[in-house]
Motif scaffolding. Structure first.
Motif, PDB file in Angstrom:
ATOM      1  N   SER A 128       0.831  -1.214   0.000  1.00 22.91           N
ATOM      2  CA  SER A 128       0.000   0.000   0.000  1.00 22.91           C
ATOM      3  C   SER A 128       0.861   1.257   0.000  1.00 22.91           C
ATOM      4  CB  SER A 128      -0.929   0.013   1.216  1.00 22.91           C
ATOM      5  OG  SER A 128      -1.803  -1.089   1.162  1.00 22.91           O
ATOM      6  N   THR A 129       1.953   1.221   0.744  1.00 21.51           N
ATOM      7  CA  THR A 129       2.851   2.372   0.779  1.00 21.51           C
ATOM      8  C   THR A 129       3.489   2.595  -0.582  1.00 21.51           C
ATOM      9  OG1 THR A 129       3.306   1.925   3.108  1.00 21.51           O
ATOM     10  CG2 THR A 129       4.842   3.358   1.955  1.00 21.51           C
ATOM     11  N   LEU A 130       3.917   1.525  -1.232  1.00 17.02           N
ATOM     12  CA  LEU A 130       4.509   1.662  -2.563  1.00 17.02           C
ATOM     13  C   LEU A 130       3.497   2.191  -3.566  1.00 17.02           C
ATOM     14  CD1 LEU A 130       6.735  -1.537  -2.757  1.00 17.02           C
ATOM     15  CD2 LEU A 130       7.443   0.824  -2.403  1.00 17.02           C
ATOM     16  N   ARG A 131       2.255   1.743  -3.471  1.00 18.68           N
ATOM     17  CA  ARG A 131       1.208   2.262  -4.369  1.00 18.68           C
ATOM     18  C   ARG A 131       0.976   3.747  -4.121  1.00 18.68           C
ATOM     19  NH1 ARG A 131      -1.550  -2.652  -3.676  1.00 18.68           N
ATOM     20  NH2 ARG A 131      -2.717  -1.755  -1.951  1.00 18.68           N
ATOM     21  N   SER A 132       1.042   4.165  -2.859  1.00 15.49           N
ATOM     22  CA  SER A 132       0.811   5.583  -2.559  1.00 15.49           C
ATOM     23  C   SER A 132       1.947   6.447  -3.092  1.00 15.49           C
ATOM     24  CB  SER A 132       0.638   5.797  -1.061  1.00 15.49           C
ATOM     25  OG  SER A 132       1.870   5.642  -0.388  1.00 15.49           O
ATOM     26  N   PHE A 133       3.164   5.905  -3.191  1.00 19.30           N
ATOM     27  CA  PHE A 133       4.280   6.667  -3.743  1.00 19.30           C
ATOM     28  C   PHE A 133       4.148   6.839  -5.253  1.00 19.30           C
ATOM     29  CE2 PHE A 133       7.231   5.223  -0.114  1.00 19.30           C
ATOM     30  CZ  PHE A 133       6.795   6.276   0.669  1.00 19.30           C
ATOM     31  N   GLN A 134       3.487   5.911  -5.912  1.00 15.64           N
ATOM     32  CA  GLN A 134       3.348   5.983  -7.356  1.00 15.64           C
ATOM     33  C   GLN A 134       2.355   7.055  -7.768  1.00 15.64           C
ATOM     34  OE1 GLN A 134       2.328   1.998  -8.374  1.00 15.64           O
ATOM     35  NE2 GLN A 134       4.423   1.248  -8.148  1.00 15.64           N
ATOM     36  N   GLY A 135       1.436   7.402  -6.954  1.00 21.09           N
ATOM     37  CA  GLY A 135       0.474   8.452  -7.247  1.00 21.09           C
ATOM     38  C   GLY A 135      -0.700   7.943  -8.055  1.00 21.09           C
ATOM     39  N   PRO A 137      -2.831   7.848 -11.412  1.00 23.38           N
ATOM     40  CA  PRO A 137      -2.604   8.124 -12.835  1.00 23.38           C
ATOM     41  C   PRO A 137      -3.596   9.154 -13.350  1.00 23.38           C
ATOM     42  CG  PRO A 137      -3.490   5.918 -12.534  1.00 23.38           C
ATOM     43  CD  PRO A 137      -3.253   6.492 -11.176  1.00 23.38           C
ATOM     44  N   GLN A 141      -3.413   9.228 -19.166  1.00 27.31           N
ATOM     45  CA  GLN A 141      -2.766   7.924 -19.133  1.00 27.31           C
ATOM     46  C   GLN A 141      -3.792   6.804 -19.169  1.00 27.31           C
ATOM     47  OE1 GLN A 141      -0.409   8.118 -15.607  1.00 27.31           O
ATOM     48  NE2 GLN A 141       1.268   9.218 -16.576  1.00 27.31           N
TER      49      GLN A 141
END
Length: 146
Positions: A128-135, A137, A141
């Protein structure tokens, strides 16, 4: 010598003269920087001391955890040995079969624990943290339009 004559040389400043003059901005800035340096040093020292205490606590907790694990393993083996002895004393099964059943039971429990570990290892990657860093779209896109 004339005692009534006044001395024309500049006299040294006293504490009462300094109190009458307000400190300059440069003096205030230097005092503030010195205070900030001291405060920063105090914070770093406190962090270092707390880190040392946390490390010692972690070592104590790991040692106690290992001791508890050893004691629980000994209790489990004692429980299995008592179960095997009670089954063999009542002539329900042969001793070798009872020991084999205890080993199979242990292996089955180990297999179940490995399955639990395998299912839970995904969460060690902080998905979940990694997904939140990706922002999120943008619409461009998503639709594929430039």
């Amino acid at each position: 010598m004339d005692t009534n004559r006044q001395d024309k040389s500049p006299r040294p400043s006293t504490a009462t003269d300094d109190a009458a003059q307000p400190p300059s901005v440069l003096d205030d800035t230097q005092a503030l920087l010195a205070e900030l340096r001291g405060l920063g040093f105090d914070h770093l020292r406190l962090a270092a001391l707390e880190t040392q205490r946390a490390g010692e606590s972690l070592v104590s907790m790991v040692m106690a955890g290992v001791m508890v694990a050893i004691l629980l393993m000994a209790a489990w083996l004692g429980l299995l040995a008592a179960l095997v002895l009670s089954v063999t004393e009542n002539n329900l099964v042969l001793p070798s079969v009872a020991i084999l059943l205890a080993v199979v039971f242990n292996l089955l429990l180990a297999l179940i624990c490995c399955g639990i570990i395998r299912r839970k290892k995904h969460y060690l990657h902080f998905p979940s943290t990694l997904r939140s860093f990706q922002g999120i779209p943008s619409k461009q896109q998503n639709t594929g339009q430039p």
